[in-house]
Design a protein around this motif. Structure first.
Motif: not given
Length: 310
Positions: A297-305
């Motif tokens: 139901d929320t979000f997360a960091i998939a990868a850094w720039a």
């Protein structure tokens, strides 16, 4: 190509840092956040975004330089030198070498074609101008300054948003600070005829589109980049910290309309996850930006720039 540069499609993006360091405590800046979430994510939040020992929130004041369709575009312009800032003494009277850092990135003042102010807060409009012979004048003589109409009306000392007298000392300092910001960083580009007010949406070129994203301020905006198969969105102060990716309902202490700010944040995070947009906030240290994924139901960091941590 400068070290702090990545390319998305046909657009080159360079990060130019004005100031970096701790500001207040994490739970002062994100007042709704809880200690458990910070500590549960300590392994990757520390040391770039937070230090557990003193609960310090870490940020950068930085400008994003975009080169698109032969033009040079600045996204937000930091604090600026020589300012009176009673609401933020830490940033009063700065004497940084930011213009030299821009030049090191290949940008002379006369090279800038467009300045984007995502919103009118002191740390996003400061280098709009510089002090010459006691007068505030535009720092980029050939630039068009794109300013959200709603923020211009709200922060203009003569506008309808400023009509009520301050209720207490805290509000008085904030009001006086906003007036100083408008007077030294916004009014001069109006006087020079370089300001363009926009509302709803404003297309800069085939790669770049400004969109209204209110909540943090009435006129807060995002800049969407779409070039080839690459996608990014410059979200300004929608995200002060990556913990707001985990908990989009958490606002910063600087947000104006808390309900709307949280709703706008969740909406853009959802879009970024769906379209695989690189999310580029104004103040993140470390790699400066991230890809977002849905996490229940929320979000997360998939990868850094790809920017170096620096």
């Amino acid at each position: 190509m400068p070290a702090d540069t990545i390319t998305l499609g046909n657009v080159e993006i360079t990060r130019v840092v004005e100031w970096s360091g701790p500001v207040r405590t994490a739970r002062f800046v994100i007042p709704g956040s809880d200690e458990h979430t910070w500590r549960r994510n300590q392994e990757w939040l520390e040391p770039d975004f937070w230090t557990a020992a003193d609960d310090a929130y870490h940020c950068r004041i930085q400008t994003w330089v975009l080169r698109s369709e032969g033009r040079t575009i600045l996204v937000d312009t930091g604090v600026g030198n020589d300012r009176e800032r009673p609401q933020v003494p830490q940033f009063a009277g700065l004497k940084t070498d930011f213009p030299d850092r821009l030049r090191a990135a290949g940008v002379a003042p006369e090279d800038v074609d467009v300045v984007v102010n995502t919103h009118i807060h002191y740390d996003h409009v400061g280098w709009n101008t510089e002090l010459r012979d006691g007068e505030w004048v535009p720092a980029f003589p050939n630039a068009t300054y794109l300013i959200p109409r709603a923020d211009n009306a709200y922060f203009d000392p003569q506008g309808p948003g400023r009509g009520r007298a301050p209720r207490d000392d805290h509000e008085r300092v904030r009001w006086e600070g906003s007036k100083l910001v408008f007077d030294d960083s916004i009014a001069p580009v109006h006087r020079s005829g370089q300001a363009v007010l926009w509302e709803g949406a404003h297309r800069i070129d085939c790669n770049l589109l400004l969109e209204a994203a209110p909540g943090h301020t009435p006129g807060s905006s995002v800049l969407t980049l779409r070039s080839g198969t690459d996608r990014a969105v410059f979200v300004g102060d929608m995200l002060h910290s990556p913990v707001q990716v985990l908990e989009p309902a958490w606002n910063s202490c600087f947000c104006d309309d808390l309900t709307l700010a949280a709703r706008t944040r969740a909406s853009y995070l959802s879009r970024a996850a769906e379209l695989r947009e690189l999310v580029i906030p104004a103040h993140w240290p470390g790699h400066g930006a991230a890809e977002i994924r849905q996490d229940g139901d929320t979000f997360a960091i998939a990868a850094w720039a790809g920017f170096p941590r620096g």
